[in-house]
Design a protein around this motif. Structure first.
Motif, PDB file in Angstrom:
ATOM      1  N   ASP A  15       0.863  -1.174   0.000  1.00  0.00           N
ATOM      2  CA  ASP A  15       0.000   0.000   0.000  1.00  0.00           C
ATOM      3  C   ASP A  15       0.902   1.227   0.000  1.00  0.00           C
ATOM      4  O   ASP A  15       1.788   1.350   0.831  1.00  0.00           O
ATOM      5  CB  ASP A  15      -0.880  -0.019   1.245  1.00  0.00           C
ATOM      6  CG  ASP A  15      -1.960   1.033   1.215  1.00  0.00           C
ATOM      7  OD1 ASP A  15      -2.238   1.592   0.143  1.00  0.00           O
ATOM      8  OD2 ASP A  15      -2.539   1.296   2.284  1.00  0.00           O
ATOM      9  N   MET A  16       0.706   2.095  -0.975  1.00  0.00           N
ATOM     10  CA  MET A  16       1.517   3.306  -1.044  1.00  0.00           C
ATOM     11  C   MET A  16       0.694   4.426  -1.656  1.00  0.00           C
ATOM     12  O   MET A  16      -0.388   4.190  -2.184  1.00  0.00           O
ATOM     13  CB  MET A  16       2.783   3.082  -1.851  1.00  0.00           C
ATOM     14  CG  MET A  16       2.544   2.776  -3.324  1.00  0.00           C
ATOM     15  SD  MET A  16       4.043   2.660  -4.296  1.00  0.00           S
ATOM     16  CE  MET A  16       4.527   4.358  -4.425  1.00  0.00           C
ATOM     17  N   SER A  66       0.946   8.006  -4.194  1.00  0.00           N
ATOM     18  CA  SER A  66       1.759   8.777  -5.136  1.00  0.00           C
ATOM     19  C   SER A  66       0.905   9.868  -5.757  1.00  0.00           C
ATOM     20  O   SER A  66      -0.321   9.792  -5.762  1.00  0.00           O
ATOM     21  CB  SER A  66       2.353   7.876  -6.226  1.00  0.00           C
ATOM     22  OG  SER A  66       1.345   7.385  -7.070  1.00  0.00           O
ATOM     23  N   THR A  81       6.447  10.361  -5.170  1.00  0.00           N
ATOM     24  CA  THR A  81       6.097   9.722  -3.902  1.00  0.00           C
ATOM     25  C   THR A  81       6.407  10.595  -2.695  1.00  0.00           C
ATOM     26  O   THR A  81       6.255  10.152  -1.564  1.00  0.00           O
ATOM     27  CB  THR A  81       6.836   8.379  -3.765  1.00  0.00           C
ATOM     28  OG1 THR A  81       8.242   8.613  -3.856  1.00  0.00           O
ATOM     29  CG2 THR A  81       6.385   7.394  -4.823  1.00  0.00           C
ATOM     30  N   SER A 111       6.436  12.168   2.427  1.00  0.00           N
ATOM     31  CA  SER A 111       5.220  11.702   1.761  1.00  0.00           C
ATOM     32  C   SER A 111       3.943  12.258   2.391  1.00  0.00           C
ATOM     33  O   SER A 111       2.878  12.193   1.786  1.00  0.00           O
ATOM     34  CB  SER A 111       5.165  10.170   1.786  1.00  0.00           C
ATOM     35  OG  SER A 111       5.100   9.699   3.126  1.00  0.00           O
TER      36      SER A 111
END
Length: 77
Positions: free
Chosen positions: A37-38, A40, A46, A52
Motif C-alpha cells: 500500500d503506497m 503517489s 512519492t 510523503s
C-alpha cells in the motif's frame, strides 16, 4: 472515500474499513499473502520536499489504517 474502479461503481462512496479491513483473504497453498500500500501523486511522485505526508488526505489515512489493521506484520520503509 470514492471508488474509482470498476467503472460501473465509479464515484460510489466507500467505507475504507469495510472495503479493506474485513475482506476474506485465504492464503494460497504454501505461500503467505503480501499486500503493498503506497501513495503517489498523479505524476508518479512519492514525496514533496522529501516527505510523503503532504500527498495524503483523510481518505488515504483511513485506507492505510484499515489495511494495517488487517495485517499480521507491517514493514515500513
Amino acid at each position: 472515500m470514492r471508488k474509482l474502479y470498476p467503472p460501473s461503481e465509479a464515484g460510489a462512496d466507500v467505507d475504507p474499513i469495510a472495503a479493506y479491513g474485513d475482506v476474506a483473504r485465504p492464503a494460497p497453498d504454501a505461500r503467505p499473502w503480501v499486500v503493498v500500500d503506497m501513495i503517489s501523486a498523479a505524476d508518479g511522485a512519492t514525496n514533496i520536499d522529501g516527505r510523503s505526508g503532504g500527498l495524503g488526505g483523510a481518505g488515504d489515512k483511513a485506507v492505510f489504517r484499515s489495511v494495517r489493521a488487517a495485517a499480521d506484520v507491517i514493514l515500513v520503509g
